[in-house]
Scaffold this active site. Structure first.
Site, PDB file in Angstrom:
ATOM      1  N   THR A   1      -0.121   4.777   1.545  1.00  0.00           N
ATOM      2  CA  THR A   1      -0.273   5.567   2.772  1.00  0.00           C
ATOM      3  C   THR A   1      -0.007   4.724   4.008  1.00  0.00           C
ATOM      4  O   THR A   1      -0.640   3.695   4.211  1.00  0.00           O
ATOM      5  CB  THR A   1      -1.692   6.162   2.861  1.00  0.00           C
TER       6      THR A   1
ATOM      7  N   ASP B   1      -1.557  -1.429   6.257  1.00  0.00           N
ATOM      8  CA  ASP B   1      -1.734  -0.994   7.647  1.00  0.00           C
ATOM      9  C   ASP B   1      -3.164  -0.609   7.990  1.00  0.00           C
ATOM     10  O   ASP B   1      -3.453  -0.243   9.120  1.00  0.00           O
ATOM     11  CB  ASP B   1      -0.809   0.192   7.948  1.00  0.00           C
TER      12      ASP B   1
ATOM     13  N   ASP C   1       0.860  -1.174   0.000  1.00  0.00           N
ATOM     14  CA  ASP C   1       0.000   0.000   0.000  1.00  0.00           C
ATOM     15  C   ASP C   1       0.906   1.236   0.000  1.00  0.00           C
ATOM     16  O   ASP C   1       2.119   1.128   0.190  1.00  0.00           O
ATOM     17  CB  ASP C   1      -0.884  -0.052   1.248  1.00  0.00           C
TER      18      ASP C   1
END
Length: 846
Positions: A537, A734, A535
C-alpha cells in the site's frame, strides 16, 4: 514525556553498548536503553533535547555517531534539528580527540576534499591539511531582494515602490558576486600578472640556448640574469606567494600535501638561482655556462608556479559547477508572493509569509511556499521537484509545492509550510549535507594520501643521489632537475578529489530527478543492493484507497457504515481515511466512540452505541474472539482473490460484514519491478494484507516472492534474516509501521508521499513516490561509483606512471627526460581532469 529512537554507529561490542548507554543516561532528564543488534538507542525524556547534545556526550567517550530515526511524542512535537556526525564512521578505542562538526554549514567554508570530515570555518582561507582553497557552502535560504533607485543608488528598500527623492520606480539591485566568483576573479587577476612576467623570463631563457645568442649583443649574460630575477619577483612574491604560505603551513603542522611538494621544488630552484647569482664561485664547473655564470632556474620556477596557478584557476571554475545543482534548486524559489488580505492583493517578500496566509498564484508564477489550494484550479509543472515533465492537474484541497510553476489559470492557496519547512528547502538541505559526506570507498585514497608526500620526497632525494652518482655529466645538474621534476609532478590532490567531486555532482543530479540521497554511503551501497523489500500500500499501489462496497449480513449497510466510520475518525491509517471519505459521500454522520484502540498491524476496536465494534483483518477477529460464518468467509475470500483489501467488521463478538477497499497499482510499478529484476535484484513484497490479495497483486506484477499478513516486526525480522545470509537489502516503504524496517535495511527508501517518520528513517527519499525512482537511484549509484573508480584509476595511474618518468627511468632506454615545467603542466591538469570527469555525471540519462 516523549520517546525518540536513534541509530548508533561505532559500537563493535557489548562493552561499547554499555558505554553508550551509561553516557546517555548520565544526561539530565534522560532514560536510555541501547541495543547492539540492531544498534538502536530508545531514549525517554521529559523535554526535547537536541541530538547535538547527545552527540557531544558520545564524542567525549569514543567515536560514536547518533542519528534520530523516528520519534513518538505526547503533548508536544519535537523541533526540527540537525544531526552532528562524527568525522569517522568506524569505531576505535583510541583516545584521539574527535573534531566536533556542525552539520549546518550554510554560508560557511569547507575543504572540497573533506580532509577534516564535515568541519567548517567562518572565514575563507586554506585547508590546514591539504592546503586547498576552502569552498563556501551555498546559502540554503533565498536572499531577500532589495530595491534601489536607478538615479539615487543610496536609496535601498526591501519592497518595490517609488523613489522618495525622484519618484521613479525602484528596480531590483544587481546581486553581488558569490564567493566562488570572487575567488575565481582573484585568481584571474593573479594569473594575468603571472603570465605577463613569466613569458619574458621564459623567452630570455629559451633564447639563451640559441647557438648565437642575440641577447648578448645588448647585455652580457650576468645582466640578463638580473632581468630574470627582477621579473620573477611579482610572480613569486605576489601572484603565487600563496603556494609558499601553504607549503610552510603544511610543514609546521606536518599535514604534508601537494603544496609541500610545489613549495619545496620551486623554492629550492629559486633559492639555488639566488645563491648562483650572488655566490657563483661556490659551485663546481658543471653547474656553470660557457660564460662563467651559474645555470639559473628562474624560468623553471616562474613557469611551474604559473602553471600550478592555472590549475588552481581551472579548479575554481570547475568547483563552482559541481555545486550547480544546489544553486539551480535555490533559483526555483521565488523572491515575492501575492498576499490576499481583506479582498485585495499585496506583493510581499516570501520571507514575510506566515502560516495561514492566503496567497494568490497567477498564471506562470512560481508557487512561493508549500500549501493547499483553497479556491480555483490549475495545472502545475512539478518537473523541477519530481523529475516528471508532464504537468499535474490540481484542484481545491490539493497540495502544491514551493518552486513549482503554475500553468494557465489563477488560484488562491493557503500557506502551510514556510521557510525551512518547505519541501524545496528540505531538498536543498539534504543535497548540501549529502554532497559533503564521505563515501566508504574514499578510505583507500585517504590511506594512501597519508604517506604519499613523504614517499615522494624520499623518491626525489634518491633520484638526486642516483643521478649524481651514476648519471652522465653534468651529473649534479641532471640530479637536481630530475629531483625537482619528481616533486612537481606528484599530485595527491587528484586522489583526494576523486570521490567527493563525483558524490557532489551525483547527489545534485539525483535531486534534480526526484531522488534525494541522505549521504555518500547510501549512494555507494545502493549500487551493491541485491534484494529489494517493498511494502504494497502506497509503494506498489497508489496509496489512495477507496471503498468499493460495504457488505452487511443483515442488509443494514448504513448503520454498519456509521459505526466503522465513527471508529475510523480516530485512526491515521490510509484505509481509515478511505472509509471516512466513503461515509462523507453517503452523508453519514459520525457519532461518539469510547475506548478506541488502534491495534498495530491488525485494525481498530472501540465501543459505538454501547456495542463493541472491531474493524480489521482476520488476526484481529481471532484476537477479539469474533465468530465468522462460512458464508461470510467465502464472500471475503472471493473479494480478496480480485486483489481487494478486505476488512472484517465484528459487533459484540460476531462478524456481521466486511468493507472491500481497492487501491490501484501504480502504472510505473510493473515496469520498475521488471527492470530491477533484469538488473539482478530480487524483489520481495511484504504486506500486512491477506494472502489472497497479496497473491493477486503479485501475480499481476509477476512477482515470485511475497509474504502476506506481515506485522512491522515481521518485516524487520525478514530483513535481518536476509542480511544474515549476506544479502544487501533495500527496503521501500511509506508508513510509520515501515520505520523500523527502513532503519534496519542497508538502504531504507521512503516514498516522498509517505509519512515524515518513514522519510526520517530512510537513506533515500523518492519525491514522486513510485518504484521507478528506485530504478533511477540504482542507475545513479552505478554511474557515480563507475565515475569514482575512473577518477581513482586515473589518479593512481597518473602518479604511478608520472613519478618514475620524472625520476628518469626512461633515460637509459630512450634518452627521454621530463622537464619540471612539463611536470607542472601535467600535475595541474591531473586535478582538473578528475573534476571534469565528475561533471560528466550532469549529463546522465536515467
Amino acid at each position: 514525556m516523549m520517546i525518540h529512537t536513534y541509530n548508533i554507529t561505532g559500537m563493535t561490542c557489548d562493552g561499547c553498548r554499555t558505554k553508550v548507554e551509561k553516557t546517555l543516561n548520565a544526561i539530565d532528564g534522560v532514560k536510555a536503553k541501547v541495543s547492539l543488534n540492531p544498534p538502536i538507542a530508545t531514549i525517554t525524556m521529559d523535554k526535547h533535547i537536541p541530538t547535538a547534545q547527545f552527540q557531544e556526550a558520545l564524542t567525549a567517550v569514543g567515536k560514536y555517531t547518533i542519528e534520530m530515526t523516528n520519534s513518538k511524542m505526547s503533548e508536544q512535537s519535537a523541533k526540527n534539528e540537525f544531526t552532528t556526525k562524527s568525522c569517522c564512521s568506524t569505531h576505535s578505542h583510541s583516545d584521539k580527540k574527535e573534531i566536533k562538526v556542525p552539520i549546518n554549514a550554510n554560508g560557511k567554508y569547507y575543504c572540497p576534499m573533506h580532509c577534516e570530515g564535515e568541519k567548517v570555518y567562518d572565514k575563507a582561507g586554506d585547508c590546514p591539511v591539504c592546503g586547498m582553497d576552502l569552498v563556501k557552502a551555498p546559502e540554503l535560504t533565498v536572499s531577500k531582494t532589495l530595491y534601489t533607485c536607478p538615479m539615487h543608488p543610496e536609496v535601498i528598500q526591501e519592497n518595490p515602490g517609488s523613489c522618495p527623492i525622484c519618484g521613479m520606480d525602484l528596480v531590483p539591485m544587481n546581486p553581488t558576486d558569490t564567493e566562488d566568483q570572487k575567488t575565481y576573479k582573484d585568481l584571474v587577476k593573479k594569473m594575468k600578472i603571472a603570465v605577463v612576467f613569466t613569458i619574458p623570463i621564459f623567452a630570455i631563457a629559451m633564447i639563451e640556448m640559441a647557438h648565437n645568442n642575440p641577447l648578448l649583443q645588448l647585455m652580457n649574460a650576468s645582466k640578463w640574469n638580473w632581468v630574470q630575477l627582477i621579473l620573477s619577483f611579482p610572480v613569486v612574491f605576489y601572484a603565487c606567494w600563496i603556494f609558499f604560505v601553504r607549503a610552510w603551513k603544511s610543514i609546521i603542522t606536518w599535514n604534508l600535501n601537494m603544496f609541500t611538494l610545489i613549495g619545496i621544488g620551486t623554492g629550492v630552484a629559486f633559492l639555488f638561482s639566488l645563491v648562483g647569482m650572488f655566490f657563483p664561485d661556490i659551485f663546481p664547473s658543471e653547474f656553470k655556462t660557457e660564460y662563467g655564470t651559474v645555470l639559473l632556474y628562474f624560468e623553471a620556477t616562474t613557469v611551474i608556479l604559473t602553471l600550478v596557478l592555472l590549475g588552481q584557476l581551472l579548479e575554481a571554475r570547475a568547483h563552482s559547477q559541481t555545486s550547480g545543482a544546489i544553486k539551480e534548486l535555490l533559483k526555483l524559489a521565488p523572491t515575492e508572493a501575492t498576499l490576499v488580505i481583506n479582498g485585495s492583493d499585496k506583493v510581499i517578500s516570501i520571507h514575510d509569509i506566515k502560516k495561514g496566509n492566503l496567497l494568490r498564484v497567477k498564471p506562470g508564477d512560481k508557487i512561493p511556499v508549500d500549501g493547499k489550494i483553497t479556491d480555483g484550479e490549475s495545472n502545475i509543472d512539478e518537473a523541477m521537484i519530481t523529475g516528471e515533465p508532464i504537468p499535474v492537474d490540481k484542484k481545491k484541497d490539493d497540495n502544491v509545492i514551493a518552486g513549482t510553476i503554475n500553468g494557465s489559470k489563477s488560484f488562491v492557496m493557503v500557506a502551510e509550510k514556510v521557510g525551512s519547512e518547505t519541501l524545496l528547502s528540505q531538498i536543498v538541505q539534504m543535497v548540501n549535507d549529502a554532497s559533503r559526506s564521505r563515501a566508504p570507498i574514499q578510505k583507500l585514497a585517504d590511506s594512501i594520501a597519508k604517506y604519499f608526500v613523504p614517499i615522494v620526497v624520499i623518491i626525489s632525494a634518491i633520484t638526486f643521489f642516483i643521478w649524481a652518482k651514476f648519471g652522465p655529466e653534468p651529473a649534479l645538474v641532471y640530479g637536481f632537475i630530475n629531483a625537482i621534476a619528481v616533486l612537481i609532478i606528484a599530485c595527491p590532490c587528484a586522489l583526494g578529489l576523486a570521490t567527493p567531486m563525483s558524490v557532489m555532482v551525483g547527489v545534485g543530479k539525483g535531486a534534480q530527478s526526484g531522488v534525494l540521497i541522505k549521504n555518500a554511503e547510501a549512494l555507494e551501497n545502493m549500487n551493491k543492493v541485491n534484494v529489494l523489500i517493498t511494502d504494497k500500500t502506497g509503494t506498489i499501489t497508489e496509496g489512495k484507497p477507496s471503498v468499493e462496497k460495504i457488505y452487511s449480513s443483515d442488509n443494514n449497510d448504513n448503520d454498519l457504515l456509521q459505526s466503522i466510520a465513527s471508529l475510523n475518525q480516530y485512526s491515521e491509517h490510509p484505509l481509515a481515511q478511505a472509509v471516512l471519505n466513503y461515509a462523507k459521500t453517503k452523508s453519514i454522520s459520525l457519532i461518539e466512540v469510547k475506548d478506541f484502540e488502534a491495534v498495530v498491524g491488525k485494525g481498530v476496536i472501540g465501543t459505538v452505541t454501547n456495542k463493541k465494534v472491531a474493524l480489521g483483518n482476520k488476526t484481529l477477529m481471532e484476537q477479539v474472539k469474533a465468530s465468522v460464518s462460512n458464508d461470510l468467509e467465502n464472500k471475503i475470500i472471493a473479494e480478496q482473490k480480485l486483489g481487494k483489501t478486505v476488512s472484517y467488521i465484528a459487533v459484540d463478538g460476531v462478524a456481521v460484514g466486511f468493507v472491500s477497499i481497492t487501491d490501484a497499482i501504480k502504472t510505473s510499478s510493473k515496469e520498475a519491478i521488471a527492470e530491477l529484476m533484469h538488473q539482478g535484484v530480487e524483489v520481495i513484497m511484504l504486506t500486512g494484507d491477506n494472502l489472497n490479495t497479496a497473491k493477486a497483486v503479485a501475480d499481476e506484477l509477476k512477482l515470485s516472492s511475497y509474504k502476506a499478513g506481515c506485522l512491522p516486526e515481521d518485516k524487520l525480522n525478514e530483513i535481518k534474516h536476509l542480511q544474515s545470509e549476506g544479502k544487501i537489502v533495500a527496503m521501500a516503504g511509506d508508513g510509520i509501521n515501515d520505520a523500523p524496517a527502513l532503519a534496519q535495511a542497508n538502504i531504507g527508501i521512503a516514498m516522498g508521499t509517505g509519512t515524515d517518520v518513514a522519510i526520517e528513517s530512510a537513506k533515500i527519499t523518492l519525491v514522486k513516490g513510485d518504484l521507478q525512482g528506485i530504478v533511477k537511484a540504482k542507475n545513479l549509484s552505478h554511474a557515480v561509483m563507475r565515475n569514482i573508480k575512473q577518477n581513482l584509476f586515473f589518479a593512481f595511474f597518473y602518479n604511478v606512471l608520472g613519478v618514475p618518468i620524472a625520476a628518469g627511468v626512461l633515460y637509459p632506454y630512450f634518452g627521454v627526460l621530463l622537464s619540471p615545467m612539463i611536470a607542472a603542466l601535467a600535475m595541474s591538469f591531473s586535478s582538473v581532469s578528475v573534476i571534469v570527469n565528475a561533471l560528466r555525471l550532469r549529463n546522465l540519462k536515467f
